[in-house]
Design a protein around this motif. Structure first.
Motif, PDB file in Angstrom:
ATOM      1  N   THR D 116       0.834  -1.191   0.000  1.00  0.00           N
ATOM      2  CA  THR D 116       0.000   0.000   0.000  1.00  0.00           C
ATOM      3  C   THR D 116       0.874   1.248   0.000  1.00  0.00           C
ATOM      4  O   THR D 116       1.902   1.284   0.661  1.00  0.00           O
ATOM      5  N   GLU D 214      -3.596   0.471  -3.466  1.00  0.00           N
ATOM      6  CA  GLU D 214      -2.728  -0.694  -3.507  1.00  0.00           C
ATOM      7  C   GLU D 214      -3.034  -1.478  -4.785  1.00  0.00           C
ATOM      8  O   GLU D 214      -4.067  -1.246  -5.410  1.00  0.00           O
ATOM      9  N   PRO D 215      -2.147  -2.386  -5.182  1.00  0.00           N
ATOM     10  CA  PRO D 215      -2.304  -3.014  -6.492  1.00  0.00           C
ATOM     11  C   PRO D 215      -3.583  -3.829  -6.652  1.00  0.00           C
ATOM     12  O   PRO D 215      -4.002  -4.098  -7.768  1.00  0.00           O
ATOM     13  N   GLY D 216      -4.211  -4.204  -5.544  1.00  0.00           N
ATOM     14  CA  GLY D 216      -5.429  -4.991  -5.673  1.00  0.00           C
ATOM     15  C   GLY D 216      -6.674  -4.144  -5.872  1.00  0.00           C
ATOM     16  O   GLY D 216      -7.777  -4.665  -6.021  1.00  0.00           O
ATOM     17  N   MET D 217      -6.499  -2.807  -5.840  1.00  0.00           N
ATOM     18  CA  MET D 217      -7.688  -1.952  -5.838  1.00  0.00           C
ATOM     19  C   MET D 217      -8.503  -2.057  -7.125  1.00  0.00           C
ATOM     20  O   MET D 217      -9.720  -1.891  -7.099  1.00  0.00           O
TER      21      MET D 217
ATOM     22  N   THR E  41      -0.135 -10.056  -5.909  1.00  0.00           N
ATOM     23  CA  THR E  41      -0.435  -9.072  -4.873  1.00  0.00           C
ATOM     24  C   THR E  41       0.305  -9.323  -3.564  1.00  0.00           C
ATOM     25  O   THR E  41       0.676  -8.392  -2.861  1.00  0.00           O
ATOM     26  N   LYS E 218     -15.234  -2.436  -0.305  1.00  0.00           N
ATOM     27  CA  LYS E 218     -14.508  -1.218  -0.635  1.00  0.00           C
ATOM     28  C   LYS E 218     -14.812  -0.182   0.442  1.00  0.00           C
ATOM     29  O   LYS E 218     -13.945   0.528   0.910  1.00  0.00           O
ATOM     30  N   GLY E 269       2.278  -3.044   5.033  1.00  0.00           N
ATOM     31  CA  GLY E 269       1.163  -2.437   4.324  1.00  0.00           C
ATOM     32  C   GLY E 269       0.163  -1.784   5.259  1.00  0.00           C
ATOM     33  O   GLY E 269      -0.274  -0.665   5.018  1.00  0.00           O
TER      34      GLY E 269
END
Lengths: 237, 255, 435, 313, 417
Positions: D116, D214-217, E41, E218, E269
């Motif tokens: 992130t 983050e790359p999964g968004m 990921t 989300k 993260g």
């Protein structure tokens, strides 16, 4: 009179199926030329090929410049207008918006005649009354008028018109006839595809007859009518 | 009096505010060849689409062999014995000519959704497909993908697909469009041959075709059938002459 | 049918002449399946071969939809995955002695389970074609994969359902414990199913699904309900997907949520497309390549997904017929003749092509090394590059640029004056709406 | 009362964010027939560019620049990629963008790393907008709603009041006719695609710091926006708005419903302990994120054109 | 071309290579296959863990923890999938590996131990051992326990117990809300937490619980609205990744001033996503904290940071390398059977103090830390995380006894050969 639009050995394809087989044809400045023939012989395709809407090989020249391979908008900007078969109005837009969309950038020689919204409304007062209605709800005749006017808004020097009187009431057909004559008076060339011979014969100086994707006759309307075998073979309906 | 193969009663179709078909009435007897004529844009193709279930009619009644086919899907109508061809070529463009025809005979021979039989070992399918192939004269093109045929060949295939299923009622939409006189004559001959004993409804521009083929003519102008009857009746009908044939008087020499 | 008299000397050769060309590819295929494990021996390569086998079957069943039926599904893993789950539970029950079923027949069970869900979901999805079909399959795929985590009773949560494939007494010494036995189980099923799927394409329904793909509207006017044609094909395809799923389950001895995931469905689509959907054998090539990417290439580079993505996009851009399309194109006499006549240009294409690929790989590896690793030194193809130096990137960039330009030049020169090979995209007809 | 109000606001703001995302997709689809699978990838790119710019310059620069950069990228993708596959049909276009989404996520990871990034809300927008009964409504959510509404308004005005908008609207149904009138339709396509990507990026600028960058968004929103455009009706902007709000509301309110089939059965007096471990125990709240997909299936069964759709796919 | 991870590991411990050449022929290189996500990921997490092992191995080899034997950790990418883990296991076994290690995902761990059991049964003399460095499903050391599995992290129940008991020590906390991810481990957490809540303090009230779909949500604000409506003053969550960051962010936005008791807030993260928002409100339970009472391990962390430009958080790698080396040295063998028996009941000192590998179930018993997210002050919080300026202050260290649990493990052991 000089040559404005010329087809030289034009072949055209719909997908992979061959539709035009070597068409040769010329339209001179200030001339109305009719392209006759029965349904499905490739007349509409010839217009579309000139407009860059179908892929064509061979050469199509406008003012002696090759326009084959150009995109439709580039061809339009050189001064060619196109009125498609079946009145392609933009149904969601109002009459006035449709007309405004007819305006276009010009490239090369300045145009012969300049047209404004008011000219159009004077031409067909009906359109003025309905300027703020959406084009989709117009009657067939009104839609035809709208497409004709929309094309004029681009101040073309040459117009390709595909079956303008199809399915119209006689009163409107007369209007279309007047429109064509008005064009001739302004010196605008027309290549006309028309089913109703009566109109075609009345307005055009020369006619071509198409059969099987190529030109089978070229001459004046009188010559055509004199040629009974040809009429029987290629035109008779 | 023989029973009507096709019976249209006050059929109407509205697209938005525009009424394209305004009350069409037409009876076609069994075994009769009937042509619909009319100026471009009169609604002939729309009428075909209503009959074959492509669009639903807004009101009215359509009867096939005496029973209503209103609201049925095209394939249901086909299964009741009505087949059609299209004006704009409408084929299976990636299949070969032969496969196009094989597909078109499958249902009528009762193979339905079979996935337990091998297509190539069905003798009746082969026989019928070969027969149609010869009828439409595409024998030497049988392995060409239909999309690669010339326009005229595609037209022939189009008719082939329509008649392959051996339906009792056949509708053809401008079968000779784009053909020259001599080809047209051949096509008429072919159509006449393959519709022997069947009911035919054809939309046609070409008056010579109409008069050569049809026993009955219906004239459609602005969505209305203004007249129908024998060729002679139509020729002499003043309303027809005014509304339709008049436009063509300059070259109207068929009489 | 009366028997052919044996005396007629030409009778048998004539029959052979018609059968041989048809049977030959199958014989080669069968032979390939038999000898493959002898050439690639060792535990892991056997496992890879087994995976390729199941993936091939999955690809073939997927291509019944995409290539033959023009249905672009984003949820094919649902059917194989659910088939796999049912197979797993069946084997567990068999292991516990509750039911009795030989392992070799479990794939049928998986197939039936896949088919059941094909009947269920296919009813909704096949009502539509084109873009909408693609979207609904995606939606159903999302639904099922979410359920997989929410209902651990059946799906076993994120740990999945694991089991021991050695069930009951071995028959003729076959227990399906050793990998080699599992491989041959998969090979046999793959061969049978490939035959069946091929046979399907020769049946009335198999031909009609092609017709529906080309022109669903016209199909209606020759008596067929295109929705029904699609639906039946979908169900059959789900059956084969289920068989493939069950075989995969037996191979891994575990089934987990990823078996039904959207990612898996995407992978099936990717591989099948890369293999080519126009030819029956396309998915076979795609499956082998796909497994190569995910299982082998991933051992060598963390950038394998990027390579896969780039490879796929290049295929879409330049060879929409997939590898099988390229292959068929390349062996066309016209192309072969040109290749021989213009061999220097062909050589130039190969050399510069290789250089582009080499440079691109170098660049990607350098970037990945920089983003992941700590060492600035990258060793690749026997050369060593310092990834911390800006100069290295400039050099590699130049290499790609220069060789790219020469590739383009050579390619244009090679085809100069000829119609470039035109490959059309396959079975997929998503027509533009609204025009 | 307070709970309902805040849930309403949350649903509304989330729905509006969804609309920002799906409007670009819808626009591109209705104009070009391309279902852009990589749309969410452009959303992600928007967030990452905004992060980089806001760290080095300021959020407000990012707010303007990031969508512009991504729109530029989108234009390049259309010009050098999509346009070439156009001749193979819409399936090829879809597959192209599908492959693109694979590439973008990898490139993002190479460029910005896999973890992130610290893309946070600017100080001036950080804090409560108002506080009611002890619950505060953040300024940033208000800002989100404002931007979405302004965007909606400007799309509407741009489409109906400008010449380019007219061209776009006309090209929606009659692209070749518009071109024959002398309008550069290919460029309009490029513009539309770029614009759609820009809108996605704007959503990324706004959503990236409200949520997590983050790359999964891209993957988390990827499929939901397809649900939005399909439920709303392919190609209908109004439909996309309604569907976005509907899905925003449904998801938000569902979270508050701790009821399951089991609760219902218990209320009806059926006490069956055997069922306790079964599927029936799953509550509506648990299923909240699944509801859009169920809605999708439902809508497609009942009204295949989508809520506001005029045509089928 | 050799594997890039193999490459990395070789280059990463260049020292080893040099020593390798000079060591006597007797010594062996013991290779351990690290089967975890290295692409996609989760790659960041996997890479960080692999680097921790590289760093530990380098240290062990230099200081000869395993005698003359050398340790080497080699990455195998399992793409976070149980199935691919099995393929990689086969790969590793093919290449002669006898030891594997894995952490991310109990699903993969269960699949692996299952496959290893089967393999060892089918291939006597070629046994493989599983050093678990982070899969926390309690069943791994209970009903699914195996001689071939050693769990070096504290399992989920142990952590839950300490976390809830610690929570109960704060008398201000009355109402607790539990929110976990909707998958097996999340269900475990919920079950454990509810159980310990009941026994921890009589007046503690569970005011609500939720299961959120893994990685699908989300917008967490509706959940926060629900928590707020329930009147909870504390939230216990086993969420990780974005599901954790988003939860904390949404809480801050809505002005929910609850305490967060977590398991994974120290994972790579999450700290960045929390930033200042989580200060003094977020706690985690874990086996180590760099800001511990003596700053044990700070030298490792600083050299790690220098070398990899990353925070050292994966302390379990130290425990594994230390105890594994010790077992090799003590048994004088690199055979998994002997090493296994040596590990059983082994006591050792790790960075968190005295630890013991319980023989009955192969669960490492060790102290646990509770850290609270606090602004770095150079004293109690000397080290921040991920450059945020915030770090974990040790709030309490619980000795191993606080989390020791009974086990249901009935282990089948191989014959001592």
């Amino acid at each position: 009179m000089s040559e404005l639009l010329a087809f030289k050995d034009v072949h055209a394809f719909y997908g992979k199926s061959h539709v035009l087989f070597g068409v040769d044809m010329v339209v001179n400045e200030g001339e109305i030329v009719s392209l006759l023939g029965r349904n499905g012989t490739g007349r509409s395709t010839a217009l579309k090929a000139a407009m860059g809407l179908v892929a064509a090989t061979g050469s199509i020249e406008f003012r002696r410049e090759t326009i084959t391979g150009l995109r439709a908008f580039e061809i339009a900007r050189r001064g060619i207008g196109y009125v498609p078969e079946g009145r392609d109005v933009f149904p969601a837009l109002t009459v006035e918006q449709n007309l405004i969309l007819g305006e276009k950038k010009r490239r090369g020689v300045p145009s012969k005649a300049q047209w404004s919204l008011d000219d159009m409304y004077n031409f067909f007062p009906h359109l003025k009354e309905r300027r703020h209605t959406s084009a989709g709800v117009l009657s067939g005749g009104e839609q035809q008028m709208l497409t004709l006017c929309r094309t004029l808004m681009g101040n073309p020097d040459m117009i390709l018109i595909d079956e303008p009187t199809e399915g119209l009431a006689p009163r409107i057909v007369d209007l279309v006839g007047e429109y064509l004559i008005e064009l001739r008076n302004k010196g605008i060339s027309v290549l006309l595809v028309e089913q109703k011979l009566s109109i075609a014969m009345k307005v055009s100086q020369r006619v071509y007859v198409m059969g099987h994707g190529s030109i089978v006759f070229e001459g004046t309307p009188t010559e055509l009518l004199a040629n009974a075998t040809l009429c029987k073979q290629w035109l008779e309906v | 009096m023989s029973e009507c193969a096709l019976d249209l009663r006050d059929v109407r179709k509205r697209f938005g505010s525009a009424e394209i078909i305004r009350g069409a009435n037409l009876q076609v007897e069994k075994g009769e060849r009937c042509a619909i004529i009319g100026p471009n844009g009169a609604g002939k193709s729309t009428l075909f689409n209503l009959i074959t279930g492509r669009f639903p009619a807004s009101s009215g009644e359509i009867l096939l062999n005496g029973s209503s086919i209103m609201g049925l899907k095209p394939f249901e109508i086909y299964r009741r014995g009505l087949s059609r061809g299209f004006q704009i070529t409408n084929i299976f463009h990636r299949l070969s000519v032969y496969e196009n025809l094989r597909c078109s005979v499958l249902w009528s021979l009762g193979y339905r959704y079979s996935f337990w039989q091998k297509l190539s070992s069905l003798p009746d399918v082969k026989e019928r497909a070969d027969e149609v192939l010869d009828l439409i004269g595409l024998r030497d093109r049988q392995n060409t993908p239909a999309g690669l045929l010339t326009y005229a060949e595609q037209r022939a295939l189009e008719i082939g697909i329509a008649i392959a299923g051996d339906a009792a009622v056949i509708l053809l939409d401008e079968p000779t469009a784009g053909m020259s006189r001599s080809e047209t004559d051949a096509a008429i001959e072919m159509i006449r041959r393959i519709t022997q004993g069947k009911t035919l409804l054809v939309v046609e521009h070409d008056m010579s075709v109409v008069f050569a083929l049809a026993e009955k003519i219906a004239v459609l102008v602005f969505g209305e059938i203004i007249a129908s009857g024998s060729p002679n009746d139509i020729r002499n009908n003043p309303r027809v002459r005014e509304a339709y044939l008049g436009e063509y008087s300059a070259v109207d020499r068929t009489e | 049918m009366k028997p052919e008299p044996a005396q007629r000397p030409d009778a048998i050769p004539a029959r052979l002449r018609t059968i041989l060309p048809r049977a030959l590819p199958w014989a080669v295929f069968a032979l390939g399946l038999i000898v493959a494990p002898l050439i690639f021996s060792g535990g892991a390569s056997l496992s890879i071969l087994s995976q390729i086998g199941t993936m091939m079957l999955l690809g073939l069943s997927f291509n019944m939809l995409l290539g033959q039926g023009g249905m672009l599904s984003f949820g094919h893993a649902v059917y194989s995955g659910l088939g796999a789950y049912f197979a797993a539970h069946a084997i567990r029950l068999a292991g516990a002695g509750t039911i009795s079923i030989p392992i070799s027949l479990v794939p049928i069970l998986g197939g039936l389970a896949g088919m059941l869900f094909g009947v269920l979901f296919g009813y909704v999805t096949t009502k539509k074609s084109g873009t909408t079909f693609a979207m609904i399959t995606l939606g159903i795929s999302e639904l099922v994969s979410a359920c997989a985590l929410m209902m651990p009773e059946f799906f076993g949560g994120e740990g999945g359902v694991s089991f021991n494939r050695v069930v009951g007494r071995p028959l003729y010494g076959i227990s399906f414990g050793p990998q080699i036995q599992v491989y041959y189980l998969i090979a046999v099923w793959l061969f049978i199913c490939t035959l069946a799927i091929y046979a399907f394409s020769l049946t009335p329904l198999g031909r009609m699904i092609n017709a529906v793909r080309d022109n669903p509207e016209r199909a209606e006017f020759i008596g067929y309900d295109p929705q029904h044609v699609r639906y039946l094909t979908f169900i059959l395809s789900s059956f084969f997907a289920g068989v493939a799923g069950a075989l995969g389950a037996i191979n891994f001895e575990i089934v987990s949520a990823e078996n039904v995931s959207t990612g898996r469905s995407g992978a099936i689509l990717l591989f099948t497309f890369i293999g080519g959907v126009d030819y029956f054998f396309g998915p076979l090539i795609g499956a082998a390549l796909g497994v190569f990417f995910t299982e082998l290439l991933s051992n060598y580079t963390p950038a394998w997904q990027l390579y896969l993505g780039i490879f796929f996009v290049l295929m879409v851009l330049y060879a929409p017929g997939g590898l099988s399309g390229l292959l068929v194109e390349a062996v066309r006499p016209k192309v072969l003749r040109r290749s021989i006549l213009r061999w220097p240009l062909l050589l130039a294409i190969c050399v510069s092509g290789l250089l582009v690929v080499f440079g691109a790989i170098l660049a990607i590896e350098m970037l990945f090394q920089r983003s992941l690793g700590s060492d600035s030194e990258l060793k690749l193809f026997g050369i060593s590059v310092d990834t911390s130096l800006r100069m290295s990137y400039v050099v590699v960039g130049l290499l790609v640029f220069v060789s790219g330009i020469s590739l383009r030049w050579a390619w244009v020169a090679f085809w100069d004056g000829a119609d470039k090979p035109q490959t059309e995209i396959a079975g997929v007809t998503i027509r533009r709406t609204g025009t | 009362m307070e709970f309902i109000l805040f849930t309403l606001l949350n649903g509304l703001s989330y729905g509006l964010l969804l609309f920002m995302l799906s409007s670009g997709l819808t626009l591109i689809f209705s104009m070009m027939g391309v279902l852009n699978f990589a749309h969410a990838s452009f959303y992600m790119l928007g967030a990452y560019f905004a992060y980089s710019i806001s760290v080095n310059l300021s959020f407000w620069v990012a707010f303007l620049a990031a969508p512009a950069i991504v729109a530029g990228l989108g234009a390049a993708v259309e010009r050098y990629g999509l346009r070439h596959v156009h001749k193979y049909g819409h399936a090829a276009e879809l597959l192209f963008t599908f492959g693109l989404s694979y590439i973008v996520v990898e490139l993002v990871q190479v460029t910005w790393g896999r973890a992130t990034v610290q893309y946070s809300i600017p100080a001036e927008l950080d804090g409560p907008l108002f506080t009611l009964y002890g619950t505060s409504f953040p300024i940033y959510r208000g800002f989100m709603m404002l931007v979405a509404s302004l965007m909606m308004l400007s799309i509407y005005l741009a489409l109906t009041r400008t010449r380019v908008g007219l061209v776009v609207q006309a090209a929606l149904t009659h692209p070749s006719m518009v071109e024959a009138l002398g309008h550069n339709v290919p460029r309009v396509f490029t513009l539309v695609f770029a614009g759609g990507c820009g809108l996605a990026a704007l959503a990324g600028v706004i959503g990236g710091d409200a949520f997590v960058t983050e790359p999964g968004m891209a993957a988390t929103v990827g499929s939901i926006i397809f649900v939005v455009v399909v439920v709303g009706g392919l190609g209908s902007l109004a439909g996309a708005l309604i569907a976005s709000l509907l899905i925003g509301m449904v998801q938000t309110f569902a979270v508050s419903l701790d009821y399951s089939v089991l609760t219902l059965l218990t209320a009806l007096g059926i006490q069956e302990t055997a069922l306790r471990g079964s599927v029936l125990r799953i509550t509506v709240a648990q299923m909240a994120p699944m509801l859009p997909y169920m809605l999708l299936v439902l809508v497609l069964i009942l009204r295949p054109k989508g809520l506001m759709g005029t045509r089928e796919g | 071309m050799s594997s890039s991870y193999q490459r990395t590991s070789l280059a990463g411990s260049a020292v080893i290579c040099v020593t390798l050449l000079s060591t006597p022929a007797l010594a062996e290189t013991v290779r351990v296959a690290f089967i975890d996500p290295l692409s996609g990921t989760f790659a960041a997490l996997g890479q960080n863990e692999l680097q921790s092992f590289h760093a530990m191995a380098a240290r062990a080899n230099q200081e000869k923890w395993a005698g003359d034997n050398q340790l080497e950790f080699v990455g195998f990418d399992n793409q976070a999938s149980p199935q691919i883990s099995l393929v990689q296991l086969k790969n590793a076994i093919d290449q002669g590996y006898r030891y594997i290690t894995q952490a991310n995902g109990s699903g993969a761990a269960l699949a692996l131990i299952d496959a290893i059991n089967k393999h060892n049964e089918r291939n006597p003399g070629k046994e493989v051992m599983f050093l678990n460095h982070g899969a926390v499903d309690p069943s791994l050391t209970n009903d699914k326990c195996s001689f071939w599995h050693f769990g070096f992290d504290a399992n989920a129940d142990m952590k839950s117990q300490v976390l809830i008991n610690h929570l109960a020590t704060n008398p201000a906390i009355k109402k607790v809300y539990i929110i976990n991810q909707d998958y097996a481990a999340g269900h475990q957490f919920t079950r454990g937490e509810k159980e310990y809540l009941k026994s921890a303090r009589a007046d503690l009230e569970l005011v609500g619980e939720d299961l959120v779909p893994l990685g699908k949500v989300k917008d967490f604000s509706p959940y926060i609205a629900k928590i707020k409506a329930s009147g909870a003053d504390s939230v216990v969550t086993g969420n990780w990744g974005t599901d954790l960051s988003l939860l904390i962010k949404a809480a801050k936005e809505a002005g929910l001033n609850a305490n967060f008791y977590t398991y994974y807030a120290n994972l790579k993260g999450a700290p960045i996503a929390m930033g200042a928002d989580g200060a003094d409100r977020v706690r985690y339970v874990g086996i180590w904290n760099i800001n511990n009472e003596t700053f044990a391990g700070e030298d490792i962390a600083t050299s790690f940071k220098q070398k990899y430009n990353d925070d050292f958080t994966w302390m379990v790698s130290y425990s594994i390398v230390a105890m594994f080396s010790k077992a090799i040295k003590e048994s004088g063998s690199t055979d998994p059977v002997k090493v296994g028996f040596a590990l059983e009941g082994m006591k050792a000192t790790s960075l968190n103090g005295q630890v013991e590998m319980r023989a009955s179930d192969h669960q490492l018993l060790q102290p646990l830390y509770i850290g609270v997210w606090t602004k770095a002050d150079g004293k109690t919080v000397k080290y921040d995380q991920e450059g945020t300026g915030y770090g974990w202050k040790t709030e309490k260290k619980y000795e191993a006894s606080a989390s020791t649990q009974p086990t249901t493990c009935a282990m089948k052991r191989p014959p001592r050969s």
